[in-house]
Motif scaffolding. Structure first.
Motif, short mmCIF file in Angstrom:
data_model
loop_
_atom_site.label_atom_id
_atom_site.label_comp_id
_atom_site.label_asym_id
_atom_site.label_seq_id
_atom_site.Cartn_x
_atom_site.Cartn_y
_atom_site.Cartn_z
N SER A 150 0.80 -1.23 0.00
CA SER A 150 0.00 0.00 0.00
C SER A 150 0.83 1.28 0.00
O SER A 150 0.28 2.37 0.06
N GLY A 151 2.15 1.14 -0.02
CA GLY A 151 2.99 2.32 0.04
C GLY A 151 3.14 2.80 1.48
O GLY A 151 2.55 2.24 2.42
N PHE A 152 3.91 3.86 1.66
CA PHE A 152 4.14 4.39 3.00
C PHE A 152 2.84 4.83 3.66
O PHE A 152 2.68 4.73 4.88
N SER A 153 1.88 5.30 2.86
CA SER A 153 0.61 5.75 3.42
C SER A 153 -0.17 4.62 4.08
O SER A 153 -1.03 4.85 4.92
N GLY A 154 0.13 3.36 3.69
CA GLY A 154 -0.55 2.23 4.30
C GLY A 154 -0.28 2.12 5.79
O GLY A 154 -1.09 1.55 6.53
N LEU A 155 0.86 2.65 6.24
CA LEU A 155 1.19 2.62 7.66
C LEU A 155 0.30 3.56 8.48
O LEU A 155 0.27 3.47 9.70
N PHE A 156 -0.40 4.46 7.79
CA PHE A 156 -1.24 5.45 8.47
C PHE A 156 -2.71 5.31 8.07
O PHE A 156 -3.50 6.21 8.29
N ARG A 157 -3.06 4.15 7.51
CA ARG A 157 -4.44 3.91 7.13
C ARG A 157 -5.32 3.89 8.39
O ARG A 157 -5.04 3.17 9.34
N GLY A 158 -6.40 4.68 8.38
CA GLY A 158 -7.27 4.77 9.55
C GLY A 158 -6.86 5.82 10.55
O GLY A 158 -7.47 5.94 11.62
N LEU A 159 -5.82 6.62 10.23
CA LEU A 159 -5.36 7.63 11.19
C LEU A 159 -6.40 8.71 11.44
O LEU A 159 -6.56 9.17 12.58
N SER A 160 -7.13 9.11 10.40
CA SER A 160 -8.11 10.19 10.56
C SER A 160 -9.18 9.87 11.61
O SER A 160 -9.40 10.67 12.53
N PRO A 161 -9.87 8.71 11.53
CA PRO A 161 -10.83 8.41 12.60
C PRO A 161 -10.16 8.25 13.96
O PRO A 161 -10.78 8.53 14.99
N SER A 162 -8.90 7.83 13.98
CA SER A 162 -8.19 7.71 15.26
C SER A 162 -8.00 9.06 15.90
O SER A 162 -8.21 9.24 17.11
N LEU A 163 -7.58 10.06 15.10
CA LEU A 163 -7.38 11.40 15.63
C LEU A 163 -8.71 12.03 16.04
O LEU A 163 -8.79 12.69 17.08
N LEU A 164 -9.75 11.81 15.22
CA LEU A 164 -11.07 12.34 15.58
C LEU A 164 -11.57 11.69 16.86
O LEU A 164 -12.13 12.36 17.73
N ARG A 165 -11.35 10.38 16.99
CA ARG A 165 -11.77 9.68 18.20
C ARG A 165 -10.98 10.12 19.41
O ARG A 165 -11.53 10.22 20.52
N SER A 166 -9.70 10.39 19.23
CA SER A 166 -8.84 10.68 20.37
C SER A 166 -9.26 11.95 21.11
O SER A 166 -9.04 12.06 22.31
N ILE A 167 -9.86 12.89 20.39
CA ILE A 167 -10.21 14.15 21.03
C ILE A 167 -11.30 13.96 22.09
O ILE A 167 -11.08 14.23 23.27
N PRO A 168 -12.50 13.45 21.73
CA PRO A 168 -13.50 13.26 22.78
C PRO A 168 -13.19 12.12 23.74
O PRO A 168 -13.47 12.21 24.93
N ALA A 169 -12.58 11.03 23.23
CA ALA A 169 -12.33 9.87 24.09
C ALA A 169 -11.29 10.17 25.15
O ALA A 169 -11.49 9.89 26.34
N ALA A 170 -10.16 10.72 24.73
CA ALA A 170 -9.10 11.02 25.69
C ALA A 170 -9.51 12.15 26.63
O ALA A 170 -9.18 12.14 27.82
N ALA A 171 -10.23 13.13 26.09
CA ALA A 171 -10.69 14.23 26.95
C ALA A 171 -11.62 13.71 28.03
O ALA A 171 -11.50 14.09 29.21
N SER A 172 -12.55 12.85 27.65
CA SER A 172 -13.48 12.31 28.65
C SER A 172 -12.76 11.41 29.65
O SER A 172 -13.10 11.39 30.84
N THR A 173 -11.72 10.68 29.19
CA THR A 173 -10.95 9.84 30.11
C THR A 173 -10.26 10.67 31.17
O THR A 173 -10.37 10.40 32.37
N PHE A 174 -9.55 11.69 30.73
CA PHE A 174 -8.83 12.53 31.68
C PHE A 174 -9.78 13.28 32.61
O PHE A 174 -9.55 13.38 33.81
N ALA A 175 -10.87 13.81 32.05
CA ALA A 175 -11.81 14.55 32.88
C ALA A 175 -12.44 13.64 33.92
O ALA A 175 -12.52 13.98 35.11
#
Length: 280
Positions: free
Chosen positions: A240-265
């Protein structure tokens, strides 16, 4: 109960609450992330999942982390607190010390995180067919076919390799809140948690792709950990090329904002409540 034991118990309880908050908030995008990592064509996965399997398919695999994440996060935060005490007797740590404590906590956390995520990933990799298995069936199959080390703990070493840099970055972002003293405003907790989640994924994402692929395979790897991790990385880049190593990164970053924020809070608010309740 000694003061140190009471403090550790408070951190374990607060970690459980934080873990539950993380699962409930972040599971839908986590499912999309996992499917994007293993799909040959990851585009429109969200739409296709809802259209073919229904909205609640986004919560597929939630039982494993919801059962286990309390223990995982309890172990993580307790290990982090213990690591800080090992590194320095003083409460205020420099950024390199925080990163080291986070790395130590990440290594300890992999012991529970690896099997919890293995079961979750294998549940998320089912697409609504008549042959789909329940969690207890997946657990029984992995145990009977491959045993503890090659079945239940499949992907352990790549999880360790992922967690060390991931949590070094994750906890380093907590330095953000130190300037506010003991009474941290809610918006600072949420921002610190969200940026910590983003730092987590940016530090380790290719290893998470490798982990998902290894844990989803019908058979376990047979070579040494460094060899099969390297072979999987090469296979992804070749296919898949170098980009294959980052497949699915966008939903991960979107998820990390509310999920990690709620965890810490949830963790910080629960710990503050317990401090007032117990006095430690």
């Amino acid at each position: 109960m000694s003061q140190r034991s009471a403090s550790t118990a408070n951190e374990l309880i607060a970690g459980s609450v934080g873990g539950a908050a993380q699962v409930l908030v972040g599971q839908p995008l986590d499912t999309i992330k996992t499917r994007a990592q293993i799909a040959s064509r990851p585009m429109d996965i969200l739409v296709r999942t809802i259209r073919t399997e229904g909205f609640f398919a986004l919560y597929k695999g939630m039982a494993s982390p919801l059962i286990g994440i309390a223990g995982v996060n309890s172990l993580l935060f307790a290990s982090y607190a213990t690591s800080k005490r090992i590194i320095s007797p003083f409460p205020q740590l420099a950024l390199p010390q925080i990163a080291l404590a986070g790395a130590m906590a990440g290594a300890a956390n992999a012991i529970l995180a690896s099997p919890v995520e293995m079961f979750k990933v294998r549940m998320q990799g089912q697409y609504g067919a008549a042959t789909d298995k329940r969690l207890r069936d997946v657990a029984r199959e992995m145990w009977q076919d491959w045993g503890f080390r090659r079945g239940i703990m499949r992907g352990y070493w790549v999880t360790v390799a992922r967690e060390i840099p991931a949590y070094a970055g994750y906890f380093s972002k907590r330095q953000f809140q130190s300037r506010y003293g003991e009474h941290v405003p809610i918006w600072a907790l949420l921002t610190s948690g969200a940026t910590g989640g983003i730092a987590y994924w940016l530090c380790c994402y290719p290893l998470d792709v490798v982990k998902s692929r290894i844990q989803l395979r019908p058979t376990p790897p047979t070579s040494r950990p460094w060899a099969y991790i390297n072979a999987e990385l090469r296979s992804i880049v070749a296919g898949s090329g170098f980009s294959g190593l980052f497949r699915g990164l966008s939903p991960s970053l979107l998820r990390s904002i509310p999920a990690a924020a709620s965890t810490f809070a949830a963790f910080e608010l629960t710990r503050d409540f317990l401090r007032e309740l117990t006095g430690v």
